[in-house]
Scaffold this motif. Structure first.
Motif, PDB file in Angstrom:
ATOM      1  N   SER A 284      -0.172   3.670  -2.295  1.00 49.96           N
ATOM      2  CA  SER A 284       0.806   2.741  -2.849  1.00 49.96           C
ATOM      3  C   SER A 284       1.302   1.754  -1.796  1.00 49.96           C
ATOM      4  O   SER A 284       1.408   0.548  -2.047  1.00 49.96           O
ATOM      5  CB  SER A 284       1.987   3.514  -3.438  1.00 49.96           C
ATOM      6  OG  SER A 284       2.969   2.636  -3.935  1.00 49.96           O
ATOM      7  N   ILE A 285       1.600   2.244  -0.601  1.00 53.28           N
ATOM      8  CA  ILE A 285       2.081   1.387   0.488  1.00 53.28           C
ATOM      9  C   ILE A 285       1.027   0.349   0.861  1.00 53.28           C
ATOM     10  O   ILE A 285       1.327  -0.840   1.017  1.00 53.28           O
ATOM     11  CB  ILE A 285       2.450   2.236   1.720  1.00 53.28           C
ATOM     12  CG1 ILE A 285       3.701   3.079   1.441  1.00 53.28           C
ATOM     13  CG2 ILE A 285       2.678   1.342   2.944  1.00 53.28           C
ATOM     14  CD1 ILE A 285       3.980   4.117   2.495  1.00 53.28           C
ATOM     15  N   CYS A 286      -0.220   0.782   0.984  1.00 48.38           N
ATOM     16  CA  CYS A 286      -1.285  -0.126   1.408  1.00 48.38           C
ATOM     17  C   CYS A 286      -1.594  -1.170   0.343  1.00 48.38           C
ATOM     18  O   CYS A 286      -1.910  -2.318   0.668  1.00 48.38           O
ATOM     19  CB  CYS A 286      -2.537   0.675   1.753  1.00 48.38           C
ATOM     20  SG  CYS A 286      -2.353   1.635   3.279  1.00 48.38           S
ATOM     21  N   GLU A 287      -1.493  -0.802  -0.922  1.00 55.03           N
ATOM     22  CA  GLU A 287      -1.702  -1.777  -1.994  1.00 55.03           C
ATOM     23  C   GLU A 287      -0.637  -2.870  -1.950  1.00 55.03           C
ATOM     24  O   GLU A 287      -0.931  -4.044  -2.159  1.00 55.03           O
ATOM     25  CB  GLU A 287      -1.710  -1.077  -3.349  1.00 55.03           C
ATOM     26  CG  GLU A 287      -2.979  -0.272  -3.605  1.00 55.03           C
ATOM     27  CD  GLU A 287      -2.955   0.473  -4.924  1.00 55.03           C
ATOM     28  OE1 GLU A 287      -4.039   0.830  -5.421  1.00 55.03           O
ATOM     29  OE2 GLU A 287      -1.839   0.708  -5.454  1.00 55.03           O
ATOM     30  N   ARG A 288       0.597  -2.475  -1.668  1.00 53.25           N
ATOM     31  CA  ARG A 288       1.681  -3.462  -1.592  1.00 53.25           C
ATOM     32  C   ARG A 288       1.563  -4.332  -0.341  1.00 53.25           C
ATOM     33  O   ARG A 288       2.051  -5.463  -0.311  1.00 53.25           O
ATOM     34  CB  ARG A 288       3.048  -2.763  -1.609  1.00 53.25           C
ATOM     35  CG  ARG A 288       3.396  -2.116  -2.937  1.00 53.25           C
ATOM     36  CD  ARG A 288       4.883  -1.859  -3.045  1.00 53.25           C
ATOM     37  NE  ARG A 288       5.376  -0.991  -2.006  1.00 53.25           N
ATOM     38  CZ  ARG A 288       5.411   0.349  -2.094  1.00 53.25           C
ATOM     39  NH1 ARG A 288       4.968   0.948  -3.176  1.00 53.25           N
ATOM     40  NH2 ARG A 288       5.898   1.069  -1.115  1.00 53.25           N
ATOM     41  N   LEU A 289       0.912  -3.815   0.683  1.00 53.25           N
ATOM     42  CA  LEU A 289       0.756  -4.547   1.947  1.00 53.25           C
ATOM     43  C   LEU A 289      -0.460  -5.481   1.920  1.00 53.25           C
ATOM     44  O   LEU A 289      -0.643  -6.278   2.839  1.00 53.25           O
ATOM     45  CB  LEU A 289       0.614  -3.542   3.095  1.00 53.25           C
ATOM     46  CG  LEU A 289       0.706  -4.040   4.535  1.00 53.25           C
ATOM     47  CD1 LEU A 289       2.091  -4.634   4.807  1.00 53.25           C
ATOM     48  CD2 LEU A 289       0.417  -2.902   5.511  1.00 53.25           C
TER      49      LEU A 289
END
Length: 217
Positions: free
Chosen positions: A150-155
């Motif tokens: 989730s964090i990497c998708e938002r980044l």
């Protein structure tokens, strides 16, 4: 029906502008030519502005209130911050990838790596960046860590900006794209520390000099 046509035009403008930004045709700080785009597509500015709004939400465009929109600019310090965060997240993913998880994702990783090479071969830099992004997201997904995914998708938008800011010459970009297969081989052989070290080089390569040169060009 008219609304569908308008949405379709907005999608076309979005795709075209995104490709131009990712390929470097539209550089950081450049004004988005709303009037010229409206004339090119033979439409009002409504679908143009909708496309620009979506690009702003993605992080590639900055909208100036009551003025105009420009291609987002990334500073050398911000670029280095993004690179450090990305290295930490992807190295964490490497630690979490099991042999079984790797085998489940190897076809997907191989496809994205091959697509990068093909796009590079035909000179489609925008597609190179998109397929490179998909390769690294697939690597993250192989960790089976939902919070990390989730964090990497938002980044992702910031990472796209980092790729643009590095502005690598064609030969250097090709060199780093070849590292995808090396990353996969190290994972396959269980050599995680070597894989993490290669990943560090893969992400941070000559970052400061490339970003500084681009911002002062």
């Amino acid at each position: 029906m008219a609304k569908c046509v308008q949405n379709s035009l907005s999608d076309q403008v979005y795709t075209m502008l995104k490709e131009q930004i990712l390929s470097g045709q539209l550089e950081g700080g450049m004004k988005i030519p709303e009037e010229a785009l409206a004339e090119q597509f033979g439409v009002s500015r409504t679908p143009i502005r909708e496309a620009i709004r979506r690009l702003s939400e993605y992080g590639l465009v900055t909208i100036k209130p009551r003025s105009h929109a420009i291609v987002s600019v990334i500073s050398p310090d911000e670029a280095m911050d993004i690179a450090r965060v990305r290295v930490s997240l992807e190295q964490l993913a490497i630690d979490s990838i099991t042999e079984q998880a790797y085998n489940e994702h190897v076809k997907e990783l191989s496809r994205y790596a091959a697509d990068c090479q093909y796009a590079m071969g035909i000179g489609d830099r925008a597609t190179v960046f998109e397929q490179d992004s998909l390769f690294h997201l697939a690597l993250i997904k192989a960790s089976n860590n939902s919070a990390l995914i989730s964090i990497c998708e938002r980044l992702d938008a910031k990472i796209q900006q980092l790729r643009i800011a590095q502005n690598l010459p064609e030969d250097e970009l090709a060199y780093y794209l070849h590292q995808h297969s090396k990353i996969m081989n190290l994972l396959k052989n269980g050599e995680k520390e070597a894989c993490k070290q290669l990943l560090y080089e893969h992400i941070t390569h000559d970052l400061t000099s490339h970003v500084t040169e681009r911002n002062h060009a």
